[in-house]
Design a protein around this motif. Sequence first.
Motif, mmCIF file in Angstrom:
data_model
loop_
_atom_site.group_PDB
_atom_site.id
_atom_site.type_symbol
_atom_site.label_atom_id
_atom_site.label_comp_id
_atom_site.label_asym_id
_atom_site.label_seq_id
_atom_site.Cartn_x
_atom_site.Cartn_y
_atom_site.Cartn_z
ATOM 1 N N ALA A 83 0.861 -1.179 0.000
ATOM 2 C CA ALA A 83 0.000 0.000 0.000
ATOM 3 C C ALA A 83 0.898 1.230 0.000
ATOM 4 C CB ALA A 83 -0.905 0.011 1.230
ATOM 5 N N ALA A 84 0.411 2.335 -0.593
ATOM 6 C CA ALA A 84 1.228 3.547 -0.670
ATOM 7 C C ALA A 84 0.331 4.773 -0.766
ATOM 8 C CB ALA A 84 2.178 3.497 -1.868
ATOM 9 N N VAL A 85 0.918 5.921 -0.458
ATOM 10 C CA VAL A 85 0.218 7.206 -0.507
ATOM 11 C C VAL A 85 1.100 8.201 -1.246
ATOM 12 C CG1 VAL A 85 -0.608 9.136 0.901
ATOM 13 C CG2 VAL A 85 -1.079 6.781 1.618
ATOM 14 N N HIS A 86 0.502 8.947 -2.183
ATOM 15 C CA HIS A 86 1.227 9.957 -2.952
ATOM 16 C C HIS A 86 0.515 11.302 -2.851
ATOM 17 C CE1 HIS A 86 3.627 6.897 -5.226
ATOM 18 N NE2 HIS A 86 2.563 6.160 -4.958
ATOM 19 N N GLY A 87 1.299 12.356 -2.663
ATOM 20 C CA GLY A 87 0.770 13.711 -2.624
ATOM 21 C C GLY A 87 1.890 14.690 -2.903
ATOM 22 N N PRO A 88 1.642 15.981 -2.812
ATOM 23 C CA PRO A 88 2.675 16.982 -3.112
ATOM 24 C C PRO A 88 3.818 16.924 -2.102
ATOM 25 C CG PRO A 88 0.744 18.022 -2.145
ATOM 26 C CD PRO A 88 0.360 16.597 -2.412
ATOM 27 N N VAL A 131 5.085 4.026 1.933
ATOM 28 C CA VAL A 131 4.801 2.759 1.277
ATOM 29 C C VAL A 131 5.129 1.640 2.261
ATOM 30 C CG1 VAL A 131 7.102 2.653 0.232
ATOM 31 C CG2 VAL A 131 5.236 1.326 -0.769
ATOM 32 N N ASN A 132 4.320 0.594 2.234
ATOM 33 C CA ASN A 132 4.546 -0.501 3.172
ATOM 34 C C ASN A 132 4.061 -1.806 2.572
ATOM 35 O OD1 ASN A 132 5.496 -1.283 5.857
ATOM 36 N ND2 ASN A 132 3.380 -1.860 6.244
ATOM 37 N N ARG A 133 4.752 -2.876 2.890
ATOM 38 C CA ARG A 133 4.376 -4.210 2.441
ATOM 39 C C ARG A 133 3.712 -4.983 3.571
ATOM 40 N NH1 ARG A 133 10.034 -6.347 -0.332
ATOM 41 N NH2 ARG A 133 10.268 -4.652 -1.864
ATOM 42 N N MET A 134 2.809 -5.887 3.189
ATOM 43 C CA MET A 134 2.337 -6.891 4.138
ATOM 44 C C MET A 134 2.738 -8.250 3.592
ATOM 45 S SD MET A 134 -1.384 -7.650 5.815
ATOM 46 C CE MET A 134 -1.619 -9.108 6.851
ATOM 47 N N LEU A 144 -4.812 -4.328 10.323
ATOM 48 C CA LEU A 144 -4.124 -3.082 10.018
ATOM 49 C C LEU A 144 -2.689 -3.381 9.604
ATOM 50 C CD1 LEU A 144 -4.302 0.073 10.101
ATOM 51 C CD2 LEU A 144 -3.354 -0.082 12.412
ATOM 52 N N MET A 145 -2.299 -2.919 8.387
ATOM 53 C CA MET A 145 -0.936 -3.170 7.914
ATOM 54 C C MET A 145 -0.140 -1.887 7.691
ATOM 55 S SD MET A 145 -0.890 -2.235 4.440
ATOM 56 C CE MET A 145 0.360 -3.225 3.640
ATOM 57 N N PHE A 146 -0.819 -0.712 7.688
ATOM 58 C CA PHE A 146 -0.116 0.547 7.447
ATOM 59 C C PHE A 146 -1.036 1.700 7.784
ATOM 60 C CE2 PHE A 146 1.960 3.425 4.027
ATOM 61 C CZ PHE A 146 2.966 3.814 4.894
ATOM 62 N N ARG A 147 -0.438 2.779 8.301
ATOM 63 C CA ARG A 147 -1.210 3.996 8.568
ATOM 64 C C ARG A 147 -0.382 5.207 8.149
ATOM 65 N NH1 ARG A 147 -2.015 3.672 13.857
ATOM 66 N NH2 ARG A 147 -4.151 2.886 13.719
#
Length: 294
Positions: free
Chosen positions: A174-179, A188-191, A222-225
């Motif tokens: 899972a990952a998050v992208h922004g400015p 970014v994180n793996r499970m 829950l694997m990432f926050r």
Amino acid sequence: MKPLVLKYSALLFTLCVAAGTGPALAQPATKPAKGKIIFFDDFNSRKLNRSKWNVQITGMHVNDELQAYVDTPSTAYIVQGAAAEGATNGALVLRPQLAPNFKTQDGQTFNFISGRINTQSKFEFKYGTAEARIKLTDGAGLWPAWWMLGNGNWPACGEIDIMEYIGEKDWASAAVHGPGYSGETPFVNRMYLAAGNDVTHWHTYAVEWTPDALNFKYDGKLMFRVNRKMAEHYGKWAFDNNHFLLLNYALGGAYPVKINGVKSPYYGLPESSVKLIKEGKAKMLVDWVRVTQN
């Protein structure tokens, strides 16, 4: 995700739009998210529901990916019965295909075609839980994904990658992208999955989205926050706006090659995976997609 260039979510020009094998393993029931269901599709009809989904056609190309996205029932279609491989009422299939010297509308040439669908302008929401039950094929350089995007310029619009698979079957990410936190994102994180219960089995991949956090859960765990304060260390929090849903199947490119190091016969895609594609075995099955809101 960890691309070196603009992520493939930039597909639609200036907008941010840019199979399993073997029997299904018995899964513990994942409790559905609490709240009102505001979007649901269990793919129980003969064809993709175009009132809910758009089928994207390739425009701009990024990440050195190998596929062109097309609108054809050979790359995005519905199956039922045994072909659904354990999905309850039917399943969506996204399946890349070998298509030597395929010409795109913008004059580029590709050797593979694939499917990508989204809910832009048909269903968009802010805050809630988005989840999907998915089963994948194992193969290096295969790049199926389940994710969300906001409208506007990327990455300011915000991108939420709920599930990405890059070709190592014991994990999804899972990952998050922004400015300020895009591309080579710090978020970014793996499970890692238990042996015998890898990505080739059914799993529920979800994100709980609140005004101040994104909580990623696989099979209810829950694997990432990523929270607002974490993001604002790098740039503006990009998740106060409506987002739409996406499912797609990419091949090779900048992210997979960093995992597998393959340069031939294709960038990030080895011959073993090309063989899977030729044989029609590389696919993503989606049992259902659901969004709930408190």
